[in-house]
Design an enzyme around this catalytic site. Structure first.
Site, PDB file in Angstrom:
ATOM      1  N   LEU A 161       0.829  -1.206   0.000  1.00 34.01           N
ATOM      2  CA  LEU A 161       0.000   0.000   0.000  1.00 34.01           C
ATOM      3  C   LEU A 161       0.868   1.263   0.000  1.00 34.01           C
ATOM      4  CD1 LEU A 161      -2.631  -1.255  -0.116  1.00 34.01           C
ATOM      5  CD2 LEU A 161      -2.213  -1.873   2.258  1.00 34.01           C
TER       6      LEU A 161
ATOM      7  N   TYR B 137      -0.179   4.758   6.507  1.00 31.33           N
ATOM      8  CA  TYR B 137      -0.753   5.530   7.619  1.00 31.33           C
ATOM      9  C   TYR B 137      -1.372   6.830   7.106  1.00 31.33           C
ATOM     10  CZ  TYR B 137       1.807   2.593  11.067  1.00 31.33           C
ATOM     11  OH  TYR B 137       2.294   1.568  11.830  1.00 31.33           O
TER      12      TYR B 137
ATOM     13  N   ASP C 201       1.397  -3.007   6.107  1.00 34.63           N
ATOM     14  CA  ASP C 201       1.027  -2.475   4.789  1.00 34.63           C
ATOM     15  C   ASP C 201       1.485  -3.318   3.603  1.00 34.63           C
ATOM     16  OD1 ASP C 201       3.709  -1.940   5.049  1.00 34.63           O
ATOM     17  OD2 ASP C 201       3.591   0.051   4.176  1.00 34.63           O
ATOM     18  N   GLU C 202       1.973  -4.523   3.860  1.00 32.57           N
ATOM     19  CA  GLU C 202       2.380  -5.383   2.750  1.00 32.57           C
ATOM     20  C   GLU C 202       1.792  -6.776   2.919  1.00 32.57           C
ATOM     21  OE1 GLU C 202       6.598  -5.442   1.991  1.00 32.57           O
ATOM     22  OE2 GLU C 202       6.812  -3.335   2.495  1.00 32.57           O
TER      23      GLU C 202
END
Length: 439
Positions: free
Chosen positions: A20, A24, A111-112
DNA sequence: TGGGGTTAT
DNA sequence: ATAACCC
């Protein structure tokens, strides 16, 4: 079907790495859409841990100090991101969404995700062959702009993989409002490396013939995931600086320095080889909460900090529904040099009766738990001597399922088997179910 | 330089 | 329990 997969294992897997964009910051922009078109940074203590692309355009970088960031970009808007709850929640929504396509989803950080889509690709390839077509369109970039060979089924399979990756990204956008990159390749290493080649919100597929180029494009061995700070220092001491150095370095010498297993793994990585499987992450193995600060130097302060950390943690554990059997306290002692290394911890079994009531209704008596943690603290620190802490962390681990009679919601695996990638409602159902059962 | 996570030894 | 790795 699993027979097919392993029999065809030698042909090669198709792996997607989903990453992504500035996660955040994206979550904060969803929480407050007015921040959309403004330069935005997410702050933890004195650091801007990440920022949106508008801020990057104006010179802000990840992990920049707030001071430097404000100097570079006075209009920068900062939001505090020390409480990870919103990011953690969105992170699991992402993993769950990917899990609807395929059970093999492995998280890496918040995020991965890696997804092994070999089986999906195989199905589509069969459909394609039955329909008599031989061509499919590639989605996104092809690394190096390499030409496709439609008679090469490895190429065709990776191209189908690029379409699946496009569907992942489309679903993330449509259902969660998130953008991100994807890399498609034959293993996790390559998928991860190639996903970063076109940067915000784009995807790239790597064909085998370009593997060498991709590895050679890395400047320095530390760019290889798996080669961290320590290993880089040790390799540099051996005169190994580039990927080529590592490839041709005498294996026996490397094994003596790093041990056989690490040495062999790293040398394979340097060639772009990685046979590690995509291991489904499932629910978390541990829950922790930490706080860092300038100074904490009395027992009373330590106790106060612990009492701050505990309620949020217990709430998370309660919502998860499993019971931790181990509790750990971690500290960092002040040291002017080397602020990273000096963490120590003590852990002990968590007597079941202590946790039993703790999640229930949040206002319970925490003192037995706090006392236990203070005992752990005294195992590390002689409280009669001066001390100076800069971090405290509490971690619950060794999570056991409750007997199925008295269970809260276990979002993760339950949902994996339920909804096909449909259009309708989602999320709300799960939240409601957990509350209904929890009370 | 934060506030998390994982696996191997 | 620590050390390494990842984000």
């Amino acid at each position: 079907h699993s027979k097919c997969a392993s029999a065809r294992g030698a042909v090669g897997r198709v792996i997607v790495h989903v990453d992504l964009d500035c996660f955040y910051a994206q979550v904060e922009m969803i929480r407050n859409p007015e921040l959309r078109d403004k330069p935005l940074g997410v702050q933890q203590k004195s650091i801007v841990v990440t920022c949106n692309y508008e801020a990057r355009r104006l010179g802000v970088k990840k992990l920049m100090s707030v001071k430097d960031a404000k100097e570079k970009c006075p209009q920068l808007i900062l939001v505090n991101g020390e409480d990870l709850t919103p990011y953690r929640e969105m992170s699991y929504k992402v993993t769950e969404l990917l899990g609807e396509f395929c059970p093999l989803v492995e998280r890496l950080g918040f995020d991965e995700n890696f997804v092994d889509i070999t089986e999906i690709v195989e199905q589509r390839l069969n459909q394609l062959q039955q329909s008599g077509r031989s061509r499919v369109c590639v989605s996104g970039h092809v690394y190096n702009n390499q030409a496709l060979n439609w008679r090469d089924t490895t190429h065709v399979r990776l191209v189908i993989g690029s379409q699946v990756a496009e569907e992942f990204r489309e679903a993330l956008s449509a259902r969660l409002g998130l953008t991100g990159c994807a890399g498609v390749a034959s293993n996790k290493l390559l998928a991860k490396l190639v996903s970063g080649t076109f940067k915000p919100n784009q995807q790239t597929v790597l064909l085998p013939e370009s593997c060498r180029d991709l590895m050679r494009s890395l400047d320095g061995i530390q760019k290889v995931p798996g080669i961290g700070y320590k290993t880089t220092k040790r390799l540099e001491a051996l005169g190994v600086e580039s990927m080529c150095d590592l490839q041709v370095f005498p294996p026996a010498t490397l094994e003596k320095e790093l041990g056989a297993s690490v040495a062999q793994r790293l040398q394979k990585l340097s060639y772009g080889e990685d046979d590690s499987p995509v291991t489904p992450s499932g629910p978390p193995q541990s829950f922790s909460d930490e706080d860092s600060f300038k100074k904490c130097s009395s027992e009373v302060e330590v106790k106060e900090k612990i009492e701050e950390l505990l309620p949020k943690l217990l709430d998370r554990i309660h919502k998860d529904g499993r019971q931790p059997r181990t509790v750990r306290l971690t500290i960092r002692q002040f040291s002017p040099t080397d602020r990273w290394f000096n963490r120590e911890s003590r852990q002990c079994p968590l007597p079941p009766h202590l946790l039993q009531r703790l999640g229930k209704e949040s206002s319970n008596d925490l003192s037995p738990l706090v006392d236990l943690l203070m005992k752990l603290f005294r195992k590390m620190i002689d409280v009669d001597l001066p001390f100076h802490l800069t971090l405290l962390s509490v971690c619950f681990s060794n999570l056991k399922d409750l007997p199925s009679s008295k269970q809260g919601s276990i979002g993760f695996y339950l949902k994996q088997v339920s909804p096909p990638a449909g259009s309708g409602k989602r999320g709300r159902e799960v939240e409601d179910a957990s509350r209904a059962e929890g009370t």
